[in-house]
Design an enzyme around this catalytic site. Structure first.
Site, short mmCIF file in Angstrom:
data_model
loop_
_atom_site.label_atom_id
_atom_site.label_comp_id
_atom_site.label_asym_id
_atom_site.label_seq_id
_atom_site.Cartn_x
_atom_site.Cartn_y
_atom_site.Cartn_z
CG ASP A 1 -6.14 -5.75 -0.78
OD1 ASP A 1 -6.69 -4.78 -1.71
OD2 ASP A 1 -5.14 -5.06 -0.59
CD GLN B 1 -3.01 -1.00 -0.09
OE1 GLN B 1 -3.33 0.23 -0.26
NE2 GLN B 1 -3.87 -1.86 -0.12
CE1 TYR C 1 -7.14 -11.98 -7.07
CE2 TYR C 1 -8.52 -12.08 -5.10
CZ TYR C 1 -8.35 -12.35 -6.47
OH TYR C 1 -9.17 -12.78 -7.38
CD GLU D 1 0.02 -12.06 -4.69
OE1 GLU D 1 0.42 -11.83 -5.93
OE2 GLU D 1 -0.64 -11.72 -4.04
CB CYS E 1 -7.51 0.07 -4.97
SG CYS E 1 -7.09 -0.72 -6.35
#
Length: 468
Positions: free
Chosen positions: A397, A297, A330, A354, A424
């Site tokens: 995410d 982030q 993720y 991931e 996002c």
């Protein structure tokens, strides 16, 4: 780095000079600006045609330079070059390179990445809230804004930046001009504007003064400067044919405390030039190694803010407790995984999934001391099929494109008690939320955070539960 905020945007039309209108003889139009739209634009109309206008505020009357105005196009695009009737929420832009009127006054388009810099922060957040509401009703299928959301976009980090909304980026992406100077692309353009500062970036990034270097032979530069002040990393993407000797000369010209590496985005390889090929991030009581272009982030306060929102939602419904079975999808370098592992303890279990091999390797290093964590590299839907469990909760995410219909279907098939969805992009989130709702799931909670001041971006955290 954060792909959804890369300043190295791809050009939409390289057959004409940057900013020149296509198929329009006048090049300018006077418009009354309508509502905000997703993507950093406002909606206006010119002779019955929709025009997406950047650098405006709803309610203004402006003169617009048409930057994409083909005769057969369904809609046009334009940048404000003069404000005829200003909104009371308009302020002087903090960054000359991103100021549309100033940039076009010097004959070139503004850089991307600060398209809301001419608006007060309070109005920026109201506009972002309008976008969230519009996406929820248009794409998620709500008839009105759901009661699960307060309708506000929450500020983050105001105590640190003095309420300016500046200096929050711990990552930054730059292009390089043909002459070897640091620059940034204009929005939807091949034109690169040289820059001598990046006000949204942290002081540690600006202190490197990369704009003073001769970067000939480099196509792109990525910078990561951890919020805790640990060693920064500069990644250089070389142009085809650039020699190793040239790369090492550029690395030698940088401050001694900086690690420098070369990376090939298509191959996914990172080569050490000086120091290390990773940065050490400190957040939520843990240390995280993040290699090369690995995702982290970008707002200095984002890790703590998002982790707190996710865990608060899950604990309220007793979905996260000692002994719980959860998954972090993720997962990147393991930010959420580490906190979930703390919460479930050694009697619980955390599946960390991931897709990127480098990020998955980082997660294994970061979580090696947590026996309750299983780190798996692979596609989310495939891993969930191969490792079925009775999940108490899932945390996801995904990248800007969202999870998508196939992944949502697999998430539902896993029959968790709850899902915490971090997004996002309000459009891809609302689309995915629509898939959940059509399968009998409900939006139990939603928060929105202004983690990207002076841009149109924001972050949402949602709690989804099966309908009773």
């Amino acid at each position: 780095m954060n792909p959804e905020l890369s300043t190295a945007t791809q050009p939409s039309d390289t057959s004409r000079p940057a900013g020149e209108p296509a198929g329009h003889t006048g090049g300018e139009a006077v418009l009354d600006v309508g509502p905000v739209a997703h993507g950093g634009h406002c909606v206006a109309r010119h002779e019955g045609r929709v025009v997406f206008v950047r650098h405006a505020i709803p309610g203004e009357k402006v003169r617009v330079r048409l930057t994409d105005a083909g005769d057969g196009a369904k809609f046009w695009r334009g940048d404000v070059v003069e404000v005829l009737e200003a909104s009371p929420d308009r302020v002087e832009h903090f960054w000359h390179a991103a100021d549309s009127m100033r940039a076009w006054g010097h004959g070139h388009p503004p850089v991307g990445g600060a398209e809301f810099g001419h608006i007060t922060l309070a109005r920026q957040r109201r506009l972002k809230a309008d976008v969230v509401a519009e996406q929820l009703t248009r794409l998620a299928g709500f008839e009105q804004v759901p009661a699960a959301w307060t309708g506000t976009v929450e500020p983050v980090g105001e105590a640190d930046d003095g309420g300016t909304g500046l200096g929050w980026r711990t990552r930054a992406s730059f292009s390089v001009t043909p002459g070897g100077k640091l620059g940034m692309h204009a929005h939807r353009s091949s034109h690169i504007v040289p820059v001598l500062e990046m006000p949204l970036a942290s002081g540690a990034i600006n202190a490197l003064r990369l704009w003073d270097l001769d970067l000939q032979g480099i196509e792109r530069v990525e910078v990561a400067a951890p919020a805790d002040g640990s060693r920064p990393l500069v990644l250089l993407a070389p142009a085809p044919g650039t020699k190793d000797k040239r790369l090492r000369a550029i690395a030698a010209a940088m401050p001694a405390e900086v690690s420098v590496a070369a990376f090939e985005p298509m191959a996914g390889t990172v080569t050490q030039l000086r120091g290390r090929t990773w940065v050490q991030e400190s957040a939520v009581g843990h240390e995280f190694r993040v290699t090369g272009e690995g995702f982290w982030q970008i707002h200095r306060d984002a890790p703590g803010t998002l982790v707190a929102a996710v865990t608060e939602f899950l604990r309220q419904g007793d979905f996260l407790h000692p002994g719980a079975v959860v998954a972090d999808l993720y997962a990147g370098a393991g930010l959420f995984t580490a906190v979930l592992a703390d919460a479930v303890g050694e009697t619980g279990s955390v599946l960390s999934v991931e897709g990127a091999p480098g990020a998955s390797r980082d997660a294994r290093k970061n979580l090696h001391s947590a026996p309750q964590v299983e780190v798996v590299q692979g596609r989310v839907e495939r891993v969930l099929r191969q490792k079925p469990r009775n999940f108490d909760a899932l945390v996801l995410d995904p990248p800007r494109a969202g999870a998508g219909k196939a992944v949502v279907g697999q998430l539902i098939a896993s029959q968790p008690r709850a899902i915490a969805y971090v997004s996002c992009d309000p459009a891809s989130f609302a689309r995915d939320l629509g898939y959940f709702r059509r399968s009998g799931w409900e939006l139990a909670g939603l928060r929105a955070f202004d983690l990207y001041p002076h841009t149109h971006h924001l972050e949402t955290v949602a709690l989804l539960t099966p309908a009773p």
